[in-house]
Design a protein around this motif. Structure first.
Motif: not given
Lengths: 201, 161
Positions: A74-96
């Motif tokens: 594309n001659t106009n380039g692109y834009f790149l977005q980063l997001s959490a795949t789900t609503s989870q934004t923490s690093l999770n390990n079970g209940s921790s």
């Protein structure tokens, strides 16, 4: 006339939906300066970033990177977005969990103990870096994660580069840092990130 | 009337343009999993059933038990004279227990703990000397048992006279 437009739209949505969300090359018709069959865009990432952390009493930090490669004609380039795949934004390990830092893409902050985040050198409010030489992420600034559509971490205005006619793509290095102390139980803490590359109109 | 129609058609056109942009704008996605393994600081494994670093025994087996120093499951490697003779997970509290088949002579036993983060700690060497030809060790309890048996025998013989 109204019925015709609505009917056309419905038919269009029906035909276009399966193609739009496929993670593959895409091109049909004219789009901006992009000609038929040349408007493809592809993206790859490392798929996994693994960090090991053995906290000392007051806390320790670890840092690792992911390489995101986008290729488009594309001659106009692109834009790149980063997001959490789900609503989870923490690093999770079970209940921790380890929450993401309160810093943002435009106003990133240094990582504090028991937080994690990402940074992209020379983008948003991040400094120039380079993070390559950084061994302690608490000395640099990071952004917390947000849910989709997330942050636009890069915008380009030209097609991605080629080398002797062969696409080599445009690489964005995303750094992930985490700081934790001995209050965290042993185990694997994880979260999923989604990168979305969109061709500029 | 005509203006109203024009406004409507303009709105429809704008709506279609937005929908088309959002719909056909080529986009692709890629996912990355970020995972962090946390391992608390591991101490050197110690033997809880050996109060000295040199043990002499006539037995053919010796049980090594102790703790890896980490309050979690870690991978344990027990070595005898440098050869791995057991590899497996410790208990969830870091405790380990394993029976080692002794070779005649000196057996230098070590336990190496490896956690999920790649940290490695090796115990001090425990030297166990196995001597199969050695007589059972002298103890007062054995002597007294023999005396009792001899006294019983003597009493029985006297009663037969």
């Amino acid at each position: 006339m109204k019925k015709f437009i609505i009917g056309s739209l419905a038919l269009f949505f029906f035909l276009i939906q399966p193609t739009v969300f496929a993670n593959s090359t895409y091109g049909s018709g004219n789009y901006g300066d992009c000609q038929y069959s040349s408007c493809s865009i592809t993206i790859t990432s490392s798929a996994a970033v693994g960090l090991n952390l053995t906290p000392s009493g007051s806390g320790s930090c670890a840092i690792g990177s992911d390489s995101v490669v986008v290729t488009t004609h594309n001659t106009n380039g692109y834009f790149l977005q980063l997001s959490a795949t789900t609503s989870q934004t923490s690093l999770n390990n079970g209940s921790s969990s380890i929450p993401s830092t309160t810093g943002t893409f435009v106003a990133p902050t240094a990582l504090t103990t028991n937080t994690w985040g990402f940074r992209v050198d020379a983008q948003g409010g991040f400094g120039a870096g380079p993070t390559t030489n950084l061994t302690n992420p608490s000395l640099s600034t990071f952004s917390g994660l947000s849910i989709a559509p997330g942050y636009t971490i890069k915008t380009t205005t030209t097609p991605t580069p080629k080398n002797y006619g062969v696409d080599i793509g445009d690489t964005t290095v995303v750094w992930y840092g985490v700081c934790a102390d001995s209050s965290n139980k042993n185990g694997s803490y994880s979260d999923s990130i989604t990168y979305t590359a969109t061709a500029n109109p | 009337m005509v203006q109203t129609r024009r406004k409507k058609s303009n709105s429809v056109a704008a709506f279609i343009a937005v929908v088309l942009f959002l719909t056909i704008s080529p986009l692709v996605k890629a996912d990355t999993a970020v995972s962090v393994k946390i391992c608390q600081k591991m101490d050197t494994p110690t033997f809880s059933n050996a109060d000295k670093s040199y043990i002499h025994t006539a037995r053919k087996f010796f049980v090594v038990e102790g703790n890896s120093g980490e309050k979690a499951t870690v991978n344990e490697v027990v070595k005898n004279n440098g050869t791995a003779i057991y590899t497996g997970d410790s208990l969830s509290n870091g405790n380990f227990k394993h029976e080692v088949q002794l070779k005649q002579g000196d057996n230098s036993i070590t336990v190496t703990a490896l956690d999920a983060c790649g940290n490695i700690k090796t115990s001090e060497m425990l030297l166990v000397n196995q001597d199969r030809g050695q007589m059972p060790p002298f103890t007062w309890s054995v002597l007294s048992q023999n005396l009792i048996e001899e006294m019983h025998l003597a009493t029985w013989m006297v009663s037969k006279l």
